[in-house]
Each structure stands twice: as structure tokens, then as C-alpha cells.
Design an enzyme around this catalytic site. Structure first.
Site, PDB file in Angstrom:
ATOM      1  N   CYS A   1       0.809  -1.067  -0.055  1.00 49.09           N
ATOM      2  CA  CYS A   1       0.053  -0.098  -0.027  1.00 49.09           C
ATOM      3  C   CYS A   1       1.158   1.026   0.393  1.00 49.09           C
ATOM      4  O   CYS A   1       2.146   1.752   0.493  1.00 49.09           O
ATOM      5  CB  CYS A   1      -1.037   0.149   1.055  1.00 49.09           C
TER       6      CYS A   1
ATOM      7  N   ARG B   1       1.349   2.428  -6.140  1.00 48.38           N
ATOM      8  CA  ARG B   1       1.737   1.044  -4.841  1.00 48.38           C
ATOM      9  C   ARG B   1       0.319   0.298  -4.631  1.00 48.38           C
ATOM     10  O   ARG B   1      -0.041  -0.508  -4.155  1.00 48.38           O
ATOM     11  CB  ARG B   1       1.887   1.792  -3.762  1.00 48.38           C
TER      12      ARG B   1
ATOM     13  N   TRP C   1      -4.047  -1.789  -1.305  1.00 51.83           N
ATOM     14  CA  TRP C   1      -3.806  -3.071  -2.402  1.00 51.83           C
ATOM     15  C   TRP C   1      -3.999  -3.962  -0.957  1.00 51.83           C
ATOM     16  O   TRP C   1      -3.283  -4.299  -0.276  1.00 51.83           O
ATOM     17  CB  TRP C   1      -2.539  -3.153  -2.484  1.00 51.83           C
TER      18      TRP C   1
ATOM     19  N   ASN D   1       0.958  -0.225   6.018  1.00 51.53           N
ATOM     20  CA  ASN D   1       1.768  -0.624   5.267  1.00 51.53           C
ATOM     21  C   ASN D   1       2.630  -1.628   5.701  1.00 51.53           C
ATOM     22  O   ASN D   1       3.104  -1.106   6.469  1.00 51.53           O
ATOM     23  CB  ASN D   1       2.322   0.282   4.278  1.00 51.53           C
ATOM     24  N   GLY D   2       1.677  -3.376   5.901  1.00 46.50           N
ATOM     25  CA  GLY D   2       2.516  -4.354   6.023  1.00 46.50           C
ATOM     26  C   GLY D   2       1.383  -4.860   6.096  1.00 46.50           C
ATOM     27  O   GLY D   2       0.005  -4.827   6.229  1.00 46.50           O
TER      28      GLY D   2
ATOM     29  N   GLU E   1      10.175 -12.720 -19.644  1.00 49.41           N
ATOM     30  CA  GLU E   1       9.490 -11.035 -19.483  1.00 49.41           C
ATOM     31  C   GLU E   1       8.661 -10.834 -20.368  1.00 49.41           C
ATOM     32  O   GLU E   1       7.810  -9.976 -20.431  1.00 49.41           O
ATOM     33  CB  GLU E   1      10.949 -10.976 -19.520  1.00 49.41           C
TER      34      GLU E   1
ATOM     35  N   LYS F   1       5.255  -9.424 -19.505  1.00 50.20           N
ATOM     36  CA  LYS F   1       5.007  -8.078 -19.738  1.00 50.20           C
ATOM     37  C   LYS F   1       2.793  -8.700 -20.029  1.00 50.20           C
ATOM     38  O   LYS F   1       2.301  -7.475 -19.746  1.00 50.20           O
ATOM     39  CB  LYS F   1       5.956  -7.292 -20.961  1.00 50.20           C
TER      40      LYS F   1
ATOM     41  N   GLU G   1       0.588  -8.907 -17.681  1.00 53.17           N
ATOM     42  CA  GLU G   1       0.359  -8.174 -16.685  1.00 53.17           C
ATOM     43  C   GLU G   1      -0.685  -7.136 -16.740  1.00 53.17           C
ATOM     44  O   GLU G   1      -1.162  -6.824 -16.737  1.00 53.17           O
ATOM     45  CB  GLU G   1       1.649  -7.654 -16.566  1.00 53.17           C
TER      46      GLU G   1
ATOM     47  N   HIS H   1       7.444 -31.240 -25.255  1.00 53.02           N
ATOM     48  CA  HIS H   1       6.676 -32.416 -23.594  1.00 53.02           C
ATOM     49  C   HIS H   1       5.602 -31.603 -22.913  1.00 53.02           C
ATOM     50  O   HIS H   1       5.830 -31.304 -21.403  1.00 53.02           O
ATOM     51  CB  HIS H   1       8.119 -32.085 -22.902  1.00 53.02           C
TER      52      HIS H   1
ATOM     53  N   LYS I   1       3.302  -2.867  -7.487  1.00 49.53           N
ATOM     54  CA  LYS I   1       4.564  -2.296  -8.049  1.00 49.53           C
ATOM     55  C   LYS I   1       5.445  -2.368  -6.498  1.00 49.53           C
ATOM     56  O   LYS I   1       6.370  -2.984  -7.469  1.00 49.53           O
ATOM     57  CB  LYS I   1       4.300  -0.321  -8.377  1.00 49.53           C
TER      58      LYS I   1
END
Length: 579
Positions: A2, A27, A71, A97-98, A452, A456, A459, A475, A574
Site C-alpha cells: 500500500c 503501490r 492493495w 502498510n504491511g 519477461e 509483460k 500483466e 513435452h 508496484k
């Protein structure tokens, strides 16, 4: 994960807090809330994005206040679960936050003592505990409460009748901004840049008392000196600058980002632990993990140094042999899992090196040595320029350890990225945006590049995308290939070129549309592919960088075609500051 922001000073607090929350919205953006202090504590909070709110909701008065953009971890996104949270009397307000790990036990005890809870969050227990400890001294009440909490927290607290704000930190980031007649607090420096360049980073265990014209930091009951740092970032660096989205702006900033990253470490500044290492362990999460995988593919043949690659989220709980040095990679420097891995190494007398973008972040204060990427602020949730900067730093480490054999190669990196930024991807976007599933395939060092690229795409476009080493797709995943499942493949000259061509032909034979990234004059690749994305001829190291940029652009333009929330994709934040 957050974002929190606080203010004490001479301005109306609400507009300052709202602007700060907009800066911190990357965030977390499930809900938001603000509390200000006038004759009493006034609270406005709501599910949704703070960016949708007017500059001042009108009901919030006063020059002291706290704010939060969330968040969700405990409780669904809702008006009730939004921060700030208050005690039974509504005289105390807390943003957090936490994660409070022992909240359930604390909540049961508090309910047993008559407290009434209004939310599903872990944070609300803090307000009620402070209420019990409060005897007209907020600082002392916070001091008595913190030892009861297990877990991580960055806290901002206000109380009716007290012309001050209390801040506290443990394993979650918190920074103070020192202005003239005003003090700020926030999860990171982005909300502070418009008001001051002087900041103080709090350490774990710190409690700070903030007043308009002064602040005092305590470690326990004892005043503690914390150095004032001068920040060189300017406010314009966190604005869109005419681009439709932060992500596109940050993709176009990558020529500068790679230049800065390649100069972030030199023969003279390379940590001795890396220079002397006969083995290394890289610990990272998400995009940073992919950067670490690229590093392993490059350093082992170039330097003969074996590298273990570990997910931060698994490393803490897995008994693994220790190497000579642990490299922790984290854009924010606050990634909880990577921090835990660094601390595990330190506890076992292993040398540690942090690679990060944020000066004075938690990882820089934990690791023995730090290499800063100097990529500048990155506001979009999806990493772009920070990933390129990580790869640039890691390439430079390989270059130095191999005796400088790649200086000439890397000198072309900036121009090479500039070359591909305006590539026309329309045909590829047409295929991708119509698909529900995508496969990304590559070989050797291009396998993590494709990992990567797939990350992207999923996301920001919400299209299911999976990456495979090209030889592995037979496979099992071959069963999923069809005309409705496009494959993005990278095929460039090298030891695996002929085999990669064969893999593409096998997939094409199943009716799968092929989007191929290959050298711009490669007729063999063009003959197989439905769509070809041209890649300028260059050394493989440079093509790692340029193909990465092309895949970022493919994800961006696909997501934009689909009308997605590109900078703030659903369910993501983020900085992942909780395990």
C-alpha cells in the site's frame, strides 16, 4: 504494498494528501482514504481509485492529516475496509502498510474486552490497541502498542487534541520530507518531490514525532540521529510528459536507462565480493528473476562462474547450499522476499550485494554492498526501464569479470534501443489482441527474454501468455497448439538457429500462427512466420536488449488496443512489501 502519506504544516492537508496518494497509487489502488485533524478527526474513505476523486472532497479541514491507497491483503476492497481505521471513540486514526501477523489473536482479545470492530482488516487492531494505551499522550501510547505487534508495518497515526503526527516503521518503507514549516511522511519519495528535496529515511524500529516546525526520531525511548539526504530527482521525472501512459514514457526512456546502468558499475567500484567469487547465488522475484536468469546465461560461459538462481519467495524456506556471494535484485529495494533472502545470507556469514533503483531503500541498508541502477523513477506497475537497467548492470558485471572483452559491444546498446522504439507492430498486435492464449518460445539467453515478454503481456493485457524453452514445448504444451493460439518466437543466428527454425516449422505444421522476431534480412524466418518483427543485426547481447524492448512494446500496444488499465493493472502493485 500500500501507499501511505502524512502531512503536518501550514497548508490545508487534504489537497496535499490527495496529490501524494495519486503519486503513490502505483503501490495499490483498490481503495483510498484520508483523515484530517481539526477540532476532531474527519475521515473520508472509499473503494476505488484516488485518481477518480476531485482535488478536495470538501469535508476535510485542518493542516494535519494522513492518507492511504490500498492493495488489499485482509478483507475485500470496500468502503469499510479502506484505511484510515479508527478506534471505538473515533478519536484515533491509523494508516498502515504491511501485515500484522498476529492480528487474529489480538482481535479476539480486544473483542473480549468490549471493543467493536467495523472492518475485516488486520490494521484496525492497531487503532484499538492505541485506544487502550492512550492517556493523553499519543507518542507514549504508540510506544506501548508496537511491542504487541508481530509482522511488518509503516504506520501514520493522528489523534484528536494532539497537534502532531506519529510515524513508525518495521520492515516496511517510510521516509520523511523536511520542509520549511512543514513535515511530510510517505512510503517513498515521489509525493515529496514537489515540496522538498531533503528527506530522512527511517530505520526499522524507529518512531518519529512530527510537528509543523520540528521532528524527532526515536529508537525505543531514546532520540536517534538520522541523516538528512538531498534528493536529485525532480517533479517532472514522475510526470507523463505528453505520453498516453507512464509505461510508454518509460519504454522510451530506456536508451538513457541503459546508458546510466552501464555506467553504474566500473572496474573501480565493482564490489570485491563479486570480483573474488568462485560461485554466486542470484535471488529475485518477477521481472528481476528474469534479469537474473539472463545473467546466468551470460556469466557462466564468459567467466566460468557457476550461478544458482533462486526465487525470493522460495529461498527463505528452502535449505540450500550457500555460495560465495548472494546477489539480491529488487527495483524498489523493498521486495519482502528478496530482503528476507539477503538477511538469511547475512545471518549465515555470506557476502551480499544488492542491485536496486532506490537509494536508501531497505535492501541498500541490509546488504554489504549496493549497486544502484540509476534508472530514475518508474511509475507504471509493469517494469520496463528498470528491467533494462538491471540487465545493463548485470551485463557490465560480466564484462568486468571477463576482463573487459565486451566494452565495445555494450557501447552500441543505447543506439540499438533507439533504433527499435518506432518499429511498426500493427500486424503482430492484430494477432495478439484477438487471442485468449499466447505462447512465447526462445532458446538459450533468449528463453528468459521470452519469459519477461510473456509476463509483460499477461500483466497489462490480461491475455494468458506462457513462455517455454523452445525444445520443451513438445513435452506437453504441444497439445494446446491450434490456429487460435499464436506463438511469439525469437530466432536469431547462433548455435541454436537451425534447431529453432525446426521448432517453428513443427508448430506451424499444427496450424499455429507464428509471430517471429528475427534478423531483418532473414528470409528463412520470414518464410515460416505469419508476421515478422524485424530485429536489427547486432551482437547477441545487444539483441537481448532490443528484443526485450520490442516485446514490451508488443504488450503495450496490445493492451492499449484492448482498452486495459495499462499503468495500474488489476490486482497488481508496484512494490511487493509483504510476503
Amino acid at each position: 504494498m500500500c501507499g501511505i502519506v502524512g502531512y503536518v504544516g501550514y497548508r490545508d492537508a487534504a489537497p496535499v494528501l490527495l496529490q501524494g496518494l495519486r503519486r503513490l497509487e502505483y503501490r495499490g489502488y483498490d481503495s483510498y482514504g484520508i483523515a484530517t485533524l481539526a477540532s476532531h478527526v474527519c475521515v473520508h474513505k472509499k473503494a476505488g481509485k484516488v485518481s477518480d476523486l476531485p482535488d478536495n472532497p470538501g469535508i476535510l479541514q485542518g493542516t494535519i492529516g494522513i492518507g492511504h491507497t490500498r492493495w488489499a491483503t485482509h478483507g475485500i476492497p470496500s468502503d469499510i475496509n479502506a484505511h484510515p481505521h479508527q478506534d471505538c471513540t473515533d478519536q484515533i486514526a491509523v494508516v498502515h502498510n504491511g501485515i500484522i501477523e498476529n492480528y487474529a489473536h489480538l482481535k479476539r482479545d480486544l473483542i473480549g474486552r468490549g471493543h467493536i470492530f467495523r472492518s475485516e482488516t488486520d490494521t484496525e487492531v492497531i487503532a484499538h490497541l492505541i485506544e487502550e494505551a492512550y492517556t493523553n499522550d499519543l507518542l507514549e501510547a504508540v510506544r506501548k502498542t508496537l511491542p504487541l505487534l508481530s509482522g511488518s508495518y509503516a504506520l501514520l497515526i493522528i489523534s484528536a487534541g494532539e497537534k502532531r503526527l506519529i510515524a513508525a516503521r518495521n520492515q516496511s518503507p517510510l521516509v520523511l520530507g523536511i520542509g520549511d514549516g512543514e513535515i511530510f511522511a510517505a512510503s517513498d519519495i515521489t509525493p515529496l518531490l514537489e515540496y522538498t528535496s531533503r528527506v530522512v529515511y527511517l530505520d526499522d524500529g524507529d518512531i518519529a514525532e512530527l510537528k509543523p516546525d520540528s521532528y524527532t526520531v526515536y529508537f525505543g525511548d531514546t532520540p536517534a540521529e538520522r541523516e538528512i539526504k538531498e534528493i536529485t530527482w525532480t517533479p517532472d521525472r514522475v510526470l507523463k510528459g505528453g505520453f498516453a501512459h507512464y509505461m510508454l514514457k518509460e519504454i522510451f526512456e530506456q536508451p538513457d536507462a541503459i546508458h546510466q546502468a552501464l555506467h553504474a558499475v566500473s572496474e573501480e567500484t565493482l564490489p570485491s565480493s563479486l570480483r573474488q567469487a568462485s560461485s554466486m547465488t542470484v535471488v529475485a522475484c518477477g521481472s528481476s528473476y528474469h534479469a537474473g536468469m539472463i545473467f546466468r546465461y551470460l556469466i557462466e560461459p564468459a567467466c566460468g562462474i557457476p550461478v544458482r538462481l533462486e526465487l525470493g519467495s522460495e529461498y527463505k524456506y528452502t535449505p540450500v547450499p550457500f555460495s560465495d556471494v548472494i546477489i539480491g535484485i529488487s527495483q524498489s529495494g523493498e521486495t519482502a522476499d528478496t530482503l528476507a533472502a539477503i538477511r538469511k545470507g547475512i545471518c549465515n556469514n555470506v557476502k551480499t550485494v544488492a542491485i536496486t533503483n532506490v537509494l536508501n531503500s531497505s535492501i541498500t541498508r541490509s546488504a554489504h554492498d549496493t549497486i544502484l541502477m540509476h534508472a530514475g523513477p518508474e511509475m507504471s506497475v509493469a517494469a520496463s526501464k528498470s528491467f533494462i537497467a538491471q540487465v545493463g548492470v548485470l551485463m557490465q558485471i560480466v564484462n568486468i569479470l571477463s576482463g573487459g572483452r565486451c566494452y565495445d559491444i555494450l557501447s552500441h546498446a543505447r543506439y540499438a534501443i533507439e533504433q527499435v522504439l518506432l518499429t511498426d507492430l500493427t500486424d503482430a498486435v492484430d494477432l495478439c489482441s484477438a487471442a485468449e492464449h499466447l505462447f512465447y518460445v526462445g532458446r538459450g539467453v533468449f528463453y528468459p527474454v521470452m519469459m519477461e515478454g510473456a509476463l509483460k503481456m499477461k500483466e497489462i493485457s490480461y491475455i494468458h501468455a506462457e513462455a517455454y524453452a523452445a525444445g520443451e514445448i513438445k513435452h506437453g504444451p504441444f497439445a494446446l497448439l491450434s490456429p487460435a493460439t499464436p506463438v511469439i518466437a525469437i530466432c536469431t543466428p547462433g548455435p541454436a538457429y537451425e534447431v529453432m527454425l525446426g521448432n517453428m516449422k513443427e508448430m506451424k505444421a499444427r496450424g499455429t500462427p507464428i509471430i517471429a522476431i528475427g534478423n531483418d534480412d532473414d528470409s528463412d524466418v520470414r518464410d515460416i512466420a505469419d508476421v515478422t518483427i524485424p530485429l536489427p543485426k547486432a551482437h547477441p547481447w545487444i539483441q537481448v536488449l532490443t528484443s526485450t524492448v520490442l516485446l514490451q512494446l508488443l504488450a503495450y500496444y496490445t493492451a492499449n488496443r484492448l482498452g486495459r488499465e495499462i499503468d495500474m493493472p488489476r490486482n497488481l502493485a508496484k512494490s511487493v512489501t509483504v510476503e
